[in-house]
Design a protein around this motif. Structure first.
Motif: not given
Length: 410
Positions: A5-19, A367-369, A378-384, A386-390
């Motif tokens: 909840k405290n994240h301003t940038l979720p992984l899904s939004e970051l990946l959308k920047l790679i068309p 993501y960290k910044k 950052a790496k641990r939460r990105m993996e988590m 990713l598993q949530e997306i799956i």
């Protein structure tokens, strides 16, 4: 709802920047998918990306197992129902596929992200930390590389030189030739290559004292607008041309002991009457600035050399302190992204993994910044995430009943 909840940038939004069209166009331009049935450029990108976020140690057998896993195939469907790959197929593909695909994908992503998340400048100056790191193959199976160790226990290693602006790595060079063991060749070459690509006159290049060649300093200085700050050894021979005002002796980085204009000596070799090669020290004409200061809680002086004359000594010293950021970045690549471990022993495959490592590092850094957390978190939460997306994909496909999902057994 975001996983954190405290994240301003979720992984899904970051990946959308790679068309996705980016991969299609670059694959077409580079011909990376010529004769490829399963391991296309995009599929290899996905496989390495997934492995770097989810596996502690990436290897060819691990990549083969990951390709067969339900999690990977849920996120990245494989065409024609292919469910298995041998590690030898991955090895062969890494050694043969066009590395330009990954290089161009990396550059395009870096440029695109730079528009959305620009690198942080200091007073309008972008600090480019330039350094090298060595990765050695202890088994001696590396096909190309420099040698290190004594003559009885030699092992091969690769040298990687890059620029780092504290958000993005850029201008990457891979060295296998023995001559590049010298930083006086590797570092200036990278500085000049980067400057030619980005001659915006807004960067200052920070170079370690491994670069000590007067000729290299002169070569960098010959490019108009190229500004650098390096470091000299205590015993470096030079001629003081003019001493600048040092009345403001105490500043944030310690005590200013000298601020002077100097000329450097360099060694020149010639042949005497007998045909014997002899060397002598000659004075060059180029004038540089030398700043000598003593940091707090230190008994040793630091001597900086620069071709910047219109900035306070205190500011230059503060800039140089930021050079250490690239050491932290290299440690992150090796410890958290396992770059000290060779997935491929072929130089082509090593370069592919290098660019993929820099892409993943770029994503983790942003993501960290943006979420104000540390590298490991950052790496641990990105993996988590990713598993949530799956899991979300699985729920949608099953209509809420996960037992309805049919996946071939790995």
């Amino acid at each position: 709802m975001p996983l954190f909840k405290n994240h301003t940038l979720p992984l899904s939004e970051l990946l959308k920047l790679i068309p996705d069209p980016l991969f299609v166009q670059i694959a077409k331009d580079t011909g990376v998918d010529y004769y490829a049935k399963v391991l296309t450029g995009k599929m290899m990108f996905n496989l390495l990306f997934f492995a770097m976020l989810t596996m502690e140690r990436t290897g060819q057998r691990g990549l083969a197992d990951l390709f067969s896993s339900p999690q990977f195939r849920m996120l990245f469907p494989v065409k024609k129902g292919k469910t298995r790959l041998s590690h030898s197929s991955i090895s062969e593909r890494l050694s043969e596929m066009n590395v330009d695909f990954f290089r161009e994908v990396y550059e395009c992503i870096r440029v695109r992200f730079s528009e959305v998340y620009p690198a942080q400048s200091i007073g309008g100056v972008l600090l480019q930390r330039v350094d090298s790191t060595l990765v050695a193959e202890t088994s001696g199976k590396l096909k190309e590389g420099m040698t290190c160790g004594n003559e009885y226990k030699k092992k091969k290693m690769l040298k990687f030189t890059l620029n780092y602006d504290r958000t993005y790595g850029s201008c990457v060079s891979t060295h296998t030739q023995e001559k590049y063991a010298s930083e006086s060749l590797a570092l200036p070459e990278n500085v000049i290559k980067h400057f030619r690509k980005c001659p915006d006159h807004a960067s200052v290049y920070l170079i370690d004292r491994g670069q000590s060649s007067t000729s290299a300093f002169d070569e960098m200085n010959s490019h108009e607008g190229l500004r650098f700050v390096g470091r000299l050894q205590e015993n470096r021979r030079l001629l003081r041309v003019k001493t600048r005002d040092t009345s403001f002796k105490r500043f944030g980085d310690g005590i200013l002991k000298e601020d002077a204009l100097v000329k450097l000596y360099k060694r020149e070799e010639s042949t005497d009457k007998t045909g014997k090669r002899v060397g002598k020290q000659v004075l060059t004409e180029t004038v540089y600035r030398v700043i000598r200061f003593r940091p707090p809680d230190s008994d040793n002086d630091i001597i900086l050399i620069s071709n910047i004359f219109n900035v306070r000594a205190e500011q230059i010293a503060q800039w140089y302190r930021r050079r250490w950021d690239i050491e932290v970045f290299f440690r992150f690549l090796k410890q958290e992204l396992n770059f000290s471990h060779f997935v491929s022993l072929n130089e082509n495959g090593i370069q592919i993994v290098l660019y993929m490592t820099l892409i993943v590092a770029m994503l983790i850094r942003i993501y960290k910044k943006e979420n104000d957390i540390g590298y490991k978190t950052a790496k641990r939460r990105m993996e988590m995430e990713l598993q949530e997306i799956i899991l979300a994909i699985a729920v949608v496909r099953s209509g809420g009943d996960l037992n309805r999902i049919s996946l071939p057994a790995p």
